[in-house]
Design a protein around this motif. Structure first.
Motif, PDB file in Angstrom:
ATOM      1  N   MET A 175       0.809  -1.201   0.000  1.00 34.83           N
ATOM      2  CA  MET A 175       0.000   0.000   0.000  1.00 34.83           C
ATOM      3  C   MET A 175       0.852   1.266   0.000  1.00 34.83           C
ATOM      4  O   MET A 175       0.392   2.311  -0.385  1.00 34.83           O
ATOM      5  CB  MET A 175      -0.930   0.023   1.212  1.00 34.83           C
ATOM      6  N   ALA A 176       2.075   1.155   0.434  1.00 35.96           N
ATOM      7  CA  ALA A 176       2.942   2.328   0.485  1.00 35.96           C
ATOM      8  C   ALA A 176       3.149   2.929  -0.896  1.00 35.96           C
ATOM      9  O   ALA A 176       3.408   4.122  -1.013  1.00 35.96           O
ATOM     10  CB  ALA A 176       4.276   1.971   1.128  1.00 35.96           C
ATOM     11  N   LYS A 177       2.990   2.105  -1.950  1.00 35.58           N
ATOM     12  CA  LYS A 177       3.197   2.640  -3.288  1.00 35.58           C
ATOM     13  C   LYS A 177       2.112   3.643  -3.680  1.00 35.58           C
ATOM     14  O   LYS A 177       2.300   4.422  -4.595  1.00 35.58           O
ATOM     15  CB  LYS A 177       3.294   1.521  -4.320  1.00 35.58           C
ATOM     16  N   TYR A 178       0.987   3.652  -2.985  1.00 35.44           N
ATOM     17  CA  TYR A 178      -0.091   4.602  -3.276  1.00 35.44           C
ATOM     18  C   TYR A 178      -0.036   5.833  -2.371  1.00 35.44           C
ATOM     19  O   TYR A 178      -0.874   6.718  -2.484  1.00 35.44           O
ATOM     20  CB  TYR A 178      -1.459   3.934  -3.138  1.00 35.44           C
ATOM     21  N   VAL A 179       0.923   5.884  -1.468  1.00 36.38           N
ATOM     22  CA  VAL A 179       1.052   6.985  -0.508  1.00 36.38           C
ATOM     23  C   VAL A 179       2.091   7.970  -1.035  1.00 36.38           C
ATOM     24  O   VAL A 179       3.237   7.608  -1.280  1.00 36.38           O
ATOM     25  CB  VAL A 179       1.469   6.457   0.888  1.00 36.38           C
ATOM     26  N   HIS A 180       1.658   9.210  -1.211  1.00 43.13           N
ATOM     27  CA  HIS A 180       2.538  10.253  -1.738  1.00 43.13           C
ATOM     28  C   HIS A 180       2.393  11.512  -0.890  1.00 43.13           C
ATOM     29  O   HIS A 180       1.284  11.887  -0.531  1.00 43.13           O
ATOM     30  CB  HIS A 180       2.175  10.583  -3.188  1.00 43.13           C
ATOM     31  N   LYS A 181       3.504  12.141  -0.622  1.00 45.66           N
ATOM     32  CA  LYS A 181       3.463  13.370   0.167  1.00 45.66           C
ATOM     33  C   LYS A 181       3.337  14.556  -0.778  1.00 45.66           C
ATOM     34  O   LYS A 181       4.043  14.663  -1.779  1.00 45.66           O
ATOM     35  CB  LYS A 181       4.717  13.511   1.027  1.00 45.66           C
ATOM     36  N   ASN A 182       2.417  15.446  -0.442  1.00 48.25           N
ATOM     37  CA  ASN A 182       2.212  16.664  -1.221  1.00 48.25           C
ATOM     38  C   ASN A 182       2.147  17.810  -0.216  1.00 48.25           C
ATOM     39  O   ASN A 182       1.134  17.972   0.467  1.00 48.25           O
ATOM     40  CB  ASN A 182       0.926  16.580  -2.041  1.00 48.25           C
ATOM     41  N   GLY A 183       3.228  18.546  -0.103  1.00 43.64           N
ATOM     42  CA  GLY A 183       3.282  19.590   0.917  1.00 43.64           C
ATOM     43  C   GLY A 183       3.447  18.940   2.272  1.00 43.64           C
ATOM     44  O   GLY A 183       4.324  18.114   2.478  1.00 43.64           O
ATOM     45  N   ARG A 184       2.581  19.287   3.191  1.00 44.61           N
ATOM     46  CA  ARG A 184       2.656  18.777   4.561  1.00 44.61           C
ATOM     47  C   ARG A 184       1.982  17.421   4.739  1.00 44.61           C
ATOM     48  O   ARG A 184       2.294  16.675   5.655  1.00 44.61           O
ATOM     49  CB  ARG A 184       1.983  19.799   5.473  1.00 44.61           C
ATOM     50  N   TYR A 210       0.044  13.628   3.438  1.00 39.94           N
ATOM     51  CA  TYR A 210       0.114  12.491   2.535  1.00 39.94           C
ATOM     52  C   TYR A 210      -1.214  12.313   1.807  1.00 39.94           C
ATOM     53  O   TYR A 210      -2.275  12.628   2.349  1.00 39.94           O
ATOM     54  CB  TYR A 210       0.444  11.206   3.312  1.00 39.94           C
ATOM     55  N   TRP A 211      -1.120  11.812   0.586  1.00 41.90           N
ATOM     56  CA  TRP A 211      -2.284  11.559  -0.255  1.00 41.90           C
ATOM     57  C   TRP A 211      -2.265  10.114  -0.729  1.00 41.90           C
ATOM     58  O   TRP A 211      -1.198   9.519  -0.895  1.00 41.90           O
ATOM     59  CB  TRP A 211      -2.262  12.462  -1.487  1.00 41.90           C
ATOM     60  N   TYR A 212      -3.435   9.576  -0.959  1.00 43.03           N
ATOM     61  CA  TYR A 212      -3.596   8.267  -1.581  1.00 43.03           C
ATOM     62  C   TYR A 212      -3.833   8.541  -3.057  1.00 43.03           C
ATOM     63  O   TYR A 212      -4.829   9.172  -3.426  1.00 43.03           O
ATOM     64  CB  TYR A 212      -4.797   7.550  -0.964  1.00 43.03           C
ATOM     65  N   ILE A 213      -2.912   8.085  -3.900  1.00 40.36           N
ATOM     66  CA  ILE A 213      -3.032   8.318  -5.339  1.00 40.36           C
ATOM     67  C   ILE A 213      -2.862   6.979  -6.047  1.00 40.36           C
ATOM     68  O   ILE A 213      -1.855   6.291  -5.869  1.00 40.36           O
ATOM     69  CB  ILE A 213      -1.981   9.332  -5.840  1.00 40.36           C
ATOM     70  N   ARG A 214      -3.865   6.630  -6.843  1.00 37.37           N
ATOM     71  CA  ARG A 214      -3.849   5.331  -7.515  1.00 37.37           C
ATOM     72  C   ARG A 214      -4.558   5.417  -8.858  1.00 37.37           C
ATOM     73  O   ARG A 214      -5.629   6.018  -8.964  1.00 37.37           O
ATOM     74  CB  ARG A 214      -4.545   4.313  -6.622  1.00 37.37           C
ATOM     75  N   LYS A 215      -3.952   4.816  -9.862  1.00 38.83           N
ATOM     76  CA  LYS A 215      -4.590   4.753 -11.176  1.00 38.83           C
ATOM     77  C   LYS A 215      -5.765   3.787 -11.114  1.00 38.83           C
ATOM     78  O   LYS A 215      -5.698   2.749 -10.466  1.00 38.83           O
ATOM     79  CB  LYS A 215      -3.602   4.282 -12.237  1.00 38.83           C
ATOM     80  N   SER A 240       0.235  13.957   8.404  1.00 38.79           N
ATOM     81  CA  SER A 240       1.622  14.204   8.034  1.00 38.79           C
ATOM     82  C   SER A 240       2.532  13.112   8.589  1.00 38.79           C
ATOM     83  O   SER A 240       3.741  13.182   8.464  1.00 38.79           O
ATOM     84  CB  SER A 240       2.068  15.584   8.539  1.00 38.79           C
ATOM     85  N   VAL A 241       1.927  12.090   9.194  1.00 40.54           N
ATOM     86  CA  VAL A 241       2.667  10.972   9.786  1.00 40.54           C
ATOM     87  C   VAL A 241       2.633   9.800   8.802  1.00 40.54           C
ATOM     88  O   VAL A 241       1.552   9.265   8.495  1.00 40.54           O
ATOM     89  CB  VAL A 241       2.063  10.567  11.143  1.00 40.54           C
ATOM     90  N   TYR A 242       3.793   9.397   8.323  1.00 41.51           N
ATOM     91  CA  TYR A 242       3.878   8.373   7.289  1.00 41.51           C
ATOM     92  C   TYR A 242       3.199   7.062   7.699  1.00 41.51           C
ATOM     93  O   TYR A 242       2.417   6.496   6.923  1.00 41.51           O
ATOM     94  CB  TYR A 242       5.342   8.118   6.916  1.00 41.51           C
ATOM     95  N   GLU A 243       3.480   6.567   8.882  1.00 35.69           N
ATOM     96  CA  GLU A 243       2.921   5.290   9.322  1.00 35.69           C
ATOM     97  C   GLU A 243       1.390   5.331   9.345  1.00 35.69           C
ATOM     98  O   GLU A 243       0.721   4.367   8.978  1.00 35.69           O
ATOM     99  CB  GLU A 243       3.460   4.898  10.708  1.00 35.69           C
ATOM    100  N   GLU A 244       0.846   6.444   9.801  1.00 29.93           N
ATOM    101  CA  GLU A 244      -0.607   6.615   9.820  1.00 29.93           C
ATOM    102  C   GLU A 244      -1.157   6.651   8.395  1.00 29.93           C
ATOM    103  O   GLU A 244      -2.207   6.076   8.104  1.00 29.93           O
ATOM    104  CB  GLU A 244      -0.963   7.907  10.574  1.00 29.93           C
ATOM    105  N   ALA A 245      -0.429   7.308   7.498  1.00 34.32           N
ATOM    106  CA  ALA A 245      -0.845   7.385   6.096  1.00 34.32           C
ATOM    107  C   ALA A 245      -0.895   5.995   5.467  1.00 34.32           C
ATOM    108  O   ALA A 245      -1.836   5.659   4.743  1.00 34.32           O
ATOM    109  CB  ALA A 245       0.099   8.292   5.317  1.00 34.32           C
ATOM    110  N   VAL A 246       0.097   5.169   5.753  1.00 32.80           N
ATOM    111  CA  VAL A 246       0.133   3.815   5.203  1.00 32.80           C
ATOM    112  C   VAL A 246      -1.038   2.996   5.732  1.00 32.80           C
ATOM    113  O   VAL A 246      -1.685   2.250   4.978  1.00 32.80           O
ATOM    114  CB  VAL A 246       1.492   3.128   5.502  1.00 32.80           C
ATOM    115  N   THR A 247      -1.348   3.130   7.010  1.00 32.95           N
ATOM    116  CA  THR A 247      -2.481   2.410   7.596  1.00 32.95           C
ATOM    117  C   THR A 247      -3.783   2.835   6.920  1.00 32.95           C
ATOM    118  O   THR A 247      -4.609   1.993   6.555  1.00 32.95           O
ATOM    119  CB  THR A 247      -2.557   2.678   9.112  1.00 32.95           C
ATOM    120  N   LYS A 248      -3.977   4.130   6.754  1.00 31.76           N
ATOM    121  CA  LYS A 248      -5.186   4.626   6.095  1.00 31.76           C
ATOM    122  C   LYS A 248      -5.241   4.183   4.638  1.00 31.76           C
ATOM    123  O   LYS A 248      -6.307   3.826   4.123  1.00 31.76           O
ATOM    124  CB  LYS A 248      -5.250   6.152   6.181  1.00 31.76           C
ATOM    125  N   ALA A 249      -4.089   4.171   3.966  1.00 28.75           N
ATOM    126  CA  ALA A 249      -4.038   3.755   2.564  1.00 28.75           C
ATOM    127  C   ALA A 249      -4.422   2.288   2.422  1.00 28.75           C
ATOM    128  O   ALA A 249      -5.109   1.913   1.469  1.00 28.75           O
ATOM    129  CB  ALA A 249      -2.648   4.004   1.993  1.00 28.75           C
TER     130      ALA A 249
END
Length: 112
Positions: free
Chosen positions: A1-10, A12-17, A38-47
């Motif tokens: 899932m980390a491959k869909y997690v991208h930081k944009n500014g402050r 993280y976003w979930y971006i997927r084709k 803005s916490v990477y681990e939290e972003a991965v969990t949400k993604a």
């Protein structure tokens, strides 16, 4: 899932084709949802959670040959689930037990 997690500014976003066979029905070529953290681990969990929900919606799209609900509704449902709640219209939330209302307000305040 980390491959869909991208930081944009402050944040993280979930971006997927969107797969081509789905985009023909759904009308989108890309899914882009703010993870509101803005916490990477939290972003991965949400993604991870979003991926499961998105793939379930895509499976339903394939079965019925039309998109499941409109985009805004799907986002609201996913957002509520991300925080451990079922999506409900405001009038239904107002009729919920006080504890649930308090929990929803606490999460909403935390996300501001």
């Amino acid at each position: 899932m980390a491959k869909y997690v991208h930081k944009n500014g402050r944040f993280y976003w979930y971006i997927r084709k969107v797969p081509i066979h789905i985009s023909e029905i759904d009308g989108r070529s890309l899914v882009k949802i703010s993870l509101k953290t803005s916490v990477y681990e939290e972003a991965v969990t949400k993604a991870r959670f979003l991926s499961k929900e998105l793939e379930a919606a895509w499976d339903e799209t394939i079965k019925t040959d039309h998109p499941v609900g409109d985009k805004k509704y799907k986002r609201l449902v996913n957002l509520a689930k991300m925080y451990g709640f079922d999506y409900k219209p405001a009038c239904d939330i107002a009729a919920s037990p006080m504890g649930e209302i308090v929990d929803r307000v606490k999460i909403a305040k935390k996300e501001k």
